[in-house]
Design a protein around this motif. Structure first.
Motif, PDB file in Angstrom:
ATOM      1  N   ASP A   9       0.865  -1.167   0.000  1.00  0.00           N
ATOM      2  CA  ASP A   9       0.000   0.000   0.000  1.00  0.00           C
ATOM      3  C   ASP A   9       0.909   1.227   0.000  1.00  0.00           C
ATOM      4  N   SER A  10       0.867   2.006  -1.049  1.00  0.00           N
ATOM      5  CA  SER A  10       1.859   3.076  -1.139  1.00  0.00           C
ATOM      6  C   SER A  10       1.291   4.426  -0.699  1.00  0.00           C
ATOM      7  N   SER A  11       0.097   4.410  -0.113  1.00  0.00           N
ATOM      8  CA  SER A  11      -0.417   5.694   0.365  1.00  0.00           C
ATOM      9  C   SER A  11      -0.488   5.747   1.894  1.00  0.00           C
ATOM     10  N   GLY A  12      -0.658   4.598   2.537  1.00  0.00           N
ATOM     11  CA  GLY A  12      -0.750   4.544   3.996  1.00  0.00           C
ATOM     12  C   GLY A  12       0.593   4.858   4.621  1.00  0.00           C
ATOM     13  N   PRO A  13       0.661   4.713   5.946  1.00  0.00           N
ATOM     14  CA  PRO A  13       1.938   5.002   6.612  1.00  0.00           C
ATOM     15  C   PRO A  13       2.995   3.964   6.242  1.00  0.00           C
ATOM     16  N   MET A  14       4.252   4.391   6.273  1.00  0.00           N
ATOM     17  CA  MET A  14       5.341   3.448   6.074  1.00  0.00           C
ATOM     18  C   MET A  14       5.600   2.745   7.398  1.00  0.00           C
ATOM     19  N   ASN A  49       7.229  12.298  12.130  1.00  0.00           N
ATOM     20  CA  ASN A  49       5.800  12.510  11.898  1.00  0.00           C
ATOM     21  C   ASN A  49       5.378  13.932  12.247  1.00  0.00           C
ATOM     22  N   GLY A  93       6.090  13.843   8.266  1.00  0.00           N
ATOM     23  CA  GLY A  93       6.420  12.551   7.678  1.00  0.00           C
ATOM     24  C   GLY A  93       7.371  12.674   6.509  1.00  0.00           C
ATOM     25  N   ASP A 108       7.722  12.648   2.543  1.00  0.00           N
ATOM     26  CA  ASP A 108       6.952  12.834   1.305  1.00  0.00           C
ATOM     27  C   ASP A 108       5.457  12.702   1.561  1.00  0.00           C
ATOM     28  N   ARG A 153       3.974  10.941   3.668  1.00  0.00           N
ATOM     29  CA  ARG A 153       3.547   9.689   4.316  1.00  0.00           C
ATOM     30  C   ARG A 153       4.085   9.641   5.734  1.00  0.00           C
ATOM     31  N   LYS A 154       3.226   9.222   6.632  1.00  0.00           N
ATOM     32  CA  LYS A 154       3.662   9.113   8.024  1.00  0.00           C
ATOM     33  C   LYS A 154       4.467   7.828   8.219  1.00  0.00           C
ATOM     34  N   SER A 204       9.295   4.426  -1.559  1.00  0.00           N
ATOM     35  CA  SER A 204       9.691   3.453  -0.554  1.00  0.00           C
ATOM     36  C   SER A 204      10.010   2.105  -1.200  1.00  0.00           C
TER      37      SER A 204
END
Lengths: 337, 392, 290
Positions: free
Chosen positions: B39-44, B75, B79, B81, B83-84, B341
Motif C-alpha cells: 500500500d503506497s499511500s498509507g503510513p510506512m 511525523n 512525515g 513525502d 507519508r507518516k 519506498s
C-alpha cells in the motif's frame, strides 16, 4: 464396529485434508506458526507418553529435543551426512539417551523425578552451550541442509508443513495403536498403581524404560525436524522454558489422551500469537490464563469438554463412568514425610 | 478389528506418502514472497524486533524508545513525502524461533517497509535471511558480531562498529598508552562474550603480553565471587569485563569487595550513566570503548539528547537508543532521497550514502552494509564519562 | 592457601542464602506437597519491597522486616487464588499453577517497575572485612547471620511450638491430622505464607549485593530446588545443610574445574545424590507407603 470405522475414516480424511490444505496456505507467517506448532505437537505427544500414559513427570524434555536437533546439526554440517540418515541417527541416539536417563531415574517418583529430569535438561543445555569444539557453543550451528524428499525440496514451507502434518498423523496413529496394545495397558496399569502392576506380573521397570526410550526418541525426532526446518540451531531454543512450556501444553490440553496434547498445542500457539496484540501485558495475561485454566479445569481442556459434550447427549450413567476413569490422585510421591 | 487396524495403518501411511508425491508434481506454487501488494499511500511501517520481556528487556526497551522518538519527530514534521511513519515493535524473547516468527509476521502480514533488530547477533542473522527475500532494508543498530555483515546480503546495514573494530581499538589503546602486561578476562557466556575473549586474547598476546584467566559467567548470574576469586589468585595487573552493564556493574562491585583494585576495562556496555547508577564508586576509573558520547558538542547529538530527555525524562544512556534512533532517520532520509519506498531504490540510495551525519557519527556503508562509526576510549572519572583517547 | 580459604568462605556465604530460600520451599513442600516454582519470585517481591521502602527513607533493617510482611501478604492472595482451589488435585497441577504464578509475577513487575535494575545501598553494601588476605563483604556477613537466625528460629518453631507440631502432623499425614482436630487447611495457609515471607526476607537481604530487577528470582528458584532435594524434601536441617553443600560445590567447581560448567557440575551432583540416595543426604530411610 461401524461407528468406530466411521470415526477412523473421519480422522483419516481430516489428516489428508490437513496435509493437502497445507499446500495452499499463502501466508508465510501463518505457515511458520503452523510448522512450529506441528513440531511442538510432536514434542507434546512425546511428553504425553511419559506424563499421560505412564504417570512420570518430565521437566527436561528440551534436553531430548536439543539432542535430536544437535545430532542432525553436527552430523549434517561437520560430516556431510544426508539429512535423512542424520534424522534416523538422531532419533536412535535421543532414544538411547532416554534409556540412559531412564535407567537410574525410573526408581524415582513425583517431584523427585521432576527435579531429576529438570537437572537433565539443565545439564544438556549447559553442555550444548559450553562444549565449543562440537556444538559451536552459544553461536550454535548454522547452514544445516534443508531436506529433500523424493526430489521435493522441503525448504519451501508448504511442502515442509505437508510433510510434517503427515508425520504427525502417522505418529498419532502409531501412539494410538501402542496404547491399545498390551504395552499401553501395562502402562496404564502401572500409572494407576505400581505395586498392583508389579503383583499382576507386569515388569514395571522394563515398561517404564520403554516409555522413556520412546519418549526420548520422539522428542529427538521433533528436534531433527526443527533443525531441518530452521537450518539454524542454538542452545537458547532448548532451555528450561521450553521444557516447561511443553509439559504445560500437555497438561492444559489434557494428559493421557491423544487429542489433549494436540488441542493444547493448538490453543497455546494461537494464544501466544493472539496475545501479541497486548504488547507489554502479553506475558502477564498468559500467566493469568495459565493459572485460571489449571484452577478451573484441572483435568485438562479436552477431557473437560468431552465430558460436557457427552453429558449433553447421553444418559447420566455414562458420565459417571467417565468421571471415575480420571484418577485425581495418580501422581503420589514415594517419600511422603 | 485387528485386521481393520492393520488396513487402516497401511492406508494412512500409503496416503501420506502419496500426498507428498502428488504435492511434488501438481501442487500449487505455494506461498511466495513476491505476490503481496504494497500500500503506497498509507503510513510506512518500520518493524522493530527485539527482546521486550525477560532479562534483556532492559536493552530492548532502550532501542524501542530511541526508535519511537525518531518516528514521532519525523511525523511531527509531516512525515516523509507526505507519508507518516509507523513503528511496530515486537518482542522476540531472545528466542530464535520466536524471532523468526515475529519477523515473518512483520514481513508477510504487516508488509513492513524497513526492519530494525535485534539484541542478539545469532537471531539477527537468521532474521535478515527472511527480510532479504523481499529486499527490505534491514538495520542492525545493536548486535555487533562480525558475521552479521559477512553474509553478503544486499539489504543489511549496520550503523555501529562491529565487534572486532572495538576490540582492536581497545587493544591498540592498551598497548600504546597503558603499562598492563597481565590481563584477566571475565566474559559473559554468549557469542558476544566468547568472541571478545577470542579476538582480544589473540591480539593482546601477539605483543608478548599475557592473558591470565578466561572466566565465563551466564547472563542473569548475580554472584561472581567464584570467578573473581580465581582471577585474584593469578594476580593480573588489570581485568577486562566482556559483558553488558547489568552484570558488569555487579562484577565491578564484587571485585572491589574481594579486594581486587586493579584497573578495570570493558566495552560498549558501559556507556552512559547506567554504570555509575548500578556500580557506584566501584566503576570509577573503569576504561571502556564508547560509540556515542551524549556530551559531545555535536549539534545533532545535542538535539537528540535534549529531545530524548524531554520525552522520557532521562539522558539517553547508551548507544542502544542512539543507534536505533539513527537507523530510523537513515531510512527516512533514504526514502526522501529515493522519492519512493520501493526497496530496490532505497537500498541503492543507502549504499551510496557518503558521510551521512548522524548521532553515532558520519555514516558510510561499505558493500556489506557495515559502517565505520567512531570508536572512542572513555573513562569513568568521578561519576562522569570522559573521553580520553581517540585513534585517528 | 588464601585462595582455598576464600573459596570456602564464598561457598559458605552463598550457601547461607540458598539455605534461607530453600527453607521456605521445603516447608511448603512438606505441608502442601507443592513444588513451588514461584518461590524465587517472592525473593524478587521482597527485594522490590525493600527498594521502595528505602526510597521512602526507611531504615534498611526495618524495610527488610516489612518486606517479610509484604511477601507474606502477596503470598496470602496468591495462595487463595492459585493454590487453595487445587489442594485436592494432583501435585502436578499445583506445580503447573506455580509456574503460571511465576510467569505472572515476573512480567507484572516488569510492566510496573520496568526491567532496569535498581540499586539498594545501605551502610554495609560497599564495605568488606579482611583477614589474612581473605575478603568478605559486610552485607554477606549480615546475610549469613540473619539466615542462621531465621533457620534456627524456624527449627525451633517446628520442633517446640504448637504450630510446629501441627505443621509436622499435617505434613506426615494430613488425613490423620484432620482426625485429631488439626485444621490442615489453615496450617497449609500459614505455612505457605510463612514460607514465602522467609524468601521475601532473603530477597531484601540480597538486594544490596545483587541489585533489584524482575527476573532476579528465577535462578534462585532452581538453586533452592537443588538444595531441597539434596537435603531431603520437607526436611528443615537437611535444607540448611544442603544450602551450604550446594554453595561449596558451586565455589569449588568454579575454582578448580571450570566456571562455564559450574551449573552442569551442580546439577550432576544433584543427579548423583538422587540416584544413590533419593530421599536426601540427611533423611532416614523411609519405605514406600502402600
Amino acid at each position: 464396529m461401524t461407528k468406530t470405522r466411521l470415526f477412523y475414516t473421519a480422522i483419516t480424511i481430516l489428516c489428508i485434508v490437513c496435509s493437502i490444505a497445507s499446500l495452499y496456505i499463502q501466508n508465510l507467517y501463518l505457515l511458520r506458526v503452523f510448522i512450529l506448532a506441528a513440531i511442538t505437537a510432536i514434542l507434546a505427544l512425546s511428553v504425553n507418553i511419559l506424563v499421560g500414559y505412564t504417570g512420570q513427570i518430565s521437566l527436561g524434555h528440551a534436553g531430548f529435543f536439543g539432542i535430536g536437533a544437535y545430532m542432525v546439526g553436527i552430523l549434517n554440517v561437520n560430516y556431510h551426512l544426508s539429512f535423512w540418515l542424520c534424522m534416523v541417527i538422531a532419533v536412535l541416539f535421543s532414544g538411547l539417551m532416554g534409556l540412559i536417563l531412564g535407567l537410574p531415574t525410573t526408581k524415582l517418583k513425583g517431584h523427585f523425578l521432576g527435579i531429576a529430569t529438570l537437572g537433565f535438561g539443565v545439564i544438556v543445555n549447559g553442555v550444548l552451550n559450553n562444549w565449543m569444539q562440537v556444538t559451536g557453543g552459544p553461536q550454535g550451528i548454522r547452514d544445516i541442509q534443508s531436506p529433500t524428499l523424493f526430489s521435493i525440496p522441503l525448504e519451501y514451507g508448504n511442502y515442509f508443513l505437508g510433510f510434517i502434518v503427515a508425520c504427525l498423523s502417522l505418529l498419532v496413529l502409531v501412539i494410538y495403536l501402542l496404547i491399545k496394545s498390551p504395552v499401553g495397558r501395562a502402562w496404564s496399569c502401572l500409572k494407576q498403581d505400581e505395586i498392583t502392576a508389579y503383583v499382576t506380573g507386569i515388569h514395571v521397570y522394563r515398561y517404564k524404560l520403554l516409555a522413556f526410550t520412546l519418549s526420548g526418541g520422539i522428542a529427538g525426532f521433533a528436534g531433527a525436524l526443527f533443525a531441518g526446518y530452521m537450518t539454524f540451531i542454538s542452545p537458547d531454543t532448548f532451555d528450561l522454558n521450553q521444557s516447561i512450556s511443553i509439559i504445560t501444553t500437555v497438561i492444559l490440553g489434557g494428559s493421557g489422551t491423544i487429542a489433549g496434547p494436540l488441542l493444547g498445542t493448538a490453543l497455546l500457539s494461537f494464544l501466544n500469537e493472539w496475545l501479541r496484540n497486548f504488547d507489554e501485558l502479553r506475558l502477564v495475561i498468559y500467566g493469568v490464563i495459565l493459572v485460571a485454566v489449571i484452577v478451573f479445569i484441572p483435568e485438562g481442556i479436552y477431557p473437560f469438554f468431552k465430558n460436557k459434550i457427552i453429558s449433553l447427549f447421553s444418559r447420566r450413567k455414562r458420565v459417571n463412568q467417565l468421571k471415575t476413569s480420571i484418577d485425581p490422585h495418580a501422581g503420589k510421591d514415594a517419600v511422603n514425610e | 478389528m485387528k485386521r481393520f487396524k492393520k488396513m487402516f495403518f497401511m492406508m494412512v501411511s500409503l496416503l501420506s506418502v502419496l500426498i507428498l508425491l502428488l504435492a511434488g508434481c501438481s501442487a500449487p506454487k505455494g506461498a511466495s514472497e513476491s505476490d503481496s501488494k504494497k500500500d503506497s499511500s498509507g503510513p510506512m511501517k518500520i518493524g522493530l524486533v527485539t527482546q521486550l520481556s525477560g532479562g534483556g528487556a532492559l536493552y530492548g526497551n532502550l532501542m524501542k524508545q530511541g526508535a519511537q522518538l525518531a518516528v514521532d519527530q519525523i511525523n511531527a514534521k509531516g512525515g516523509v513525502d507526505g507519508r507518516k511513519l509507523k513503528l511496530l515493535a515486537e518482542d522476540d524473547q531472545a528466542n530464535p524461533s520466536e524471532s523468526v516468527k515475529v519477523t515473518q509476521r512483520m514481513v508477510s502480514d504487516e508488509n513492513i517497509d524497513a526492519w530494525i533488530g535485534t539484541l542478539k547477533s545469532s537471531d539477527t542473522i537468521t532474521d535478515i535471511g527472511i527480510t532479504a527475500k523481499k529486499n527490505i532494508p534491514s538495520f542492525v543498530p545493536v548486535a555487533v558480531a562480525d558475521n552479521v555483515t559477512d553474509s553478503g546480503l544486499n539489504n543489511v546495514y549496520r550503523n555501529v562498529a562491529k565487534n572486532s573494530m572495538q576490540i582492536t581499538e581497545m587493544v591498540n589503546y592498551i598497548l600504546k598508552e597503558q603499562p598492563h602486561k597481565k590481563m584477566a578476562i571475565i566474559a559473559e557466556n554468549t557469542d558476544y562474550g566468547r568472541n571478545i575473549v577470542k579476538i582480544f586474547s589473540e591480539q593482546f598476546e601477539k605483543d608478548g603480553r599475557k592473558i591470565t584467566n578466561k572466566e565465563l559467567y551466564n547472563v542473569g548470574q548475580k554472584d561472581f565471587n567464584n570467578q573473581l576469586t580465581k582471577i585474584k589468585a593469578s594476580k593480573p595487573d588489570s581485568v577486562l569485563i566482556a559483558g553488558l552493564v547489568a552484570e558488569g556493574a555487579l562484577i565491578a562491585k564484587q571485585a572491589k569487595q574481594l579486594g581486587i583494585n586493579q584497573q578495570l576495562y570493558s566495552f560498549g556496555g558501559f556507556m552512559g550513566k547506567q554504570p555509575m547508577e548500578l556500580g557506584g564508586s566501584a566503576v570509577n576509573n573503569l576504561i571502556h570503548t564508547d560509540y556515542f558520547v551524549p556530551t559531545a558538542k555535536d549539534e545533532k547529538t545535542q538535539s537528540f539528547v535534549n529531545d530524548f530527555n524531554k520525552k522520557y525524562g532521562q539522558i539517553p544512556d547508551s548507544y542502544y537508543s542512539a543507534a536505533t534512533y539513527d537507523a530510523v532517520y537513515l531510512y527516512a532520509d533514504a526514502v526522501k532521497k529515493a522519492g519512493t519506498s520501493d526497496p530496490e531504490k532505497v537500498n541503492k540510495v543507502l549504499h551510496e550514502l557518503k558521510d551521512e551525519h548522524t548521532v553515532m557519527g558520519d555514516i558510510t556503508f561499505d558493500k556489506n552494509g557495515q559502517a565505520a562509526t567512531k570508536v572512542w576510549i572513555s573513562q569513568i572519572q568521578d561519576g562522569k564519562q570522559v573521553g580520553i583517547y581517540h585513534a585517528e | 592457601m588464601t585462595e582455598f580459604i576464600q573459596i570456602i568462605v564464598n561457598g559458605m556465604a552463598n550457601g547461607a542464602l540458598y539455605a534461607l530460600i530453600a527453607l521456605g520451599l521445603t516447608l511448603i513442600y512438606g505441608v502442601m506437597n507443592l513444588s513451588n516454582f514461584a518461590q524465587g519470585e517472592f525473593a524478587m517481591i521482597g527485594a522490590f519491597g525493600t527498594y521502595f521502602l528505602m526510597q521512602m527513607h526507611m531504615n534498611y533493617m526495618l524495610a527488610i522486616i516489612l518486606s517479610f510482611i509484604i511477601a507474606g501478604l502477596i503470598g496470602f492472595v496468591i495462595h487463595i487464588l492459585a493454590f487453595h482451589p487445587l489442594r485436592k488435585s494432583e501435585p502436578l497441577n499445583m506445580m503447573l499453577s506455580s509456574l503460571g504464578v511465576s510467569v505472572f509475577l515476573v512480567n507484572l513487575s516488569q510492566y510496573l517497575f520496568s526491567p532496569n535494575p535498581k540499586v539498594v545501598s545501605n551502610s554495609f553494601s560497599e564495605k568488606s572485612i579482611q583477614a589474612f588476605g581473605v575478603f568478605l563483604s559486610e552485607q554477606r556477613i549480615l546475610i549469613v547471620i540473619v539466615s542462621l537466625i531465621l533457620c534456627g528460629f524456624t527449627y525451633w518453631l517446628l520442633e517446640r511450638s504448637k504450630f510446629g507440631r501441627s505443621v509436622r502432623a499435617a505434613s506426615l499425614d494430613p488425613d490423620t491430622a484432620t482426625l485429631y482436630g488439626i485444621p490442615t487447611n489453615r496450617i497449609a495457609f500459614l505455612t505457605f505464607i510463612f514460607g514465602v515471607a522467609l524468601t521475601g526476607i532473603a530477597g531484601g537481604l540480597t538486594a544490596p549485593i545483587y541489585n533489584v530487577y524482575p527476573t532476579m528470582g528465577i535462578s534462585l528458584t532452581l538453586k533452592a530446588f537443588v538444595v531441597v532435594v539434596l537435603g531431603g524434601m520437607g526436611n528443615i536441617p537437611g535444607a540448611i545443610m544442603g544450602g551450604f553443600i550446594v554453595g561449596l560445590i558451586e565455589s569449588f567447581s568454579a575454582g578448580y574445574i571450570s566456571t562455564a560448567f559450574q551449573d552442569v557440575i551442580v546439577f550432576s551432583a544433584l543427579f548423583l545424590v538422587l540416584i544413590i540416595k533419593p530421599e536426601g543426604i540427611l533423611s532416614k530411610v523411609q519405605g514406600e507407603k502402600v
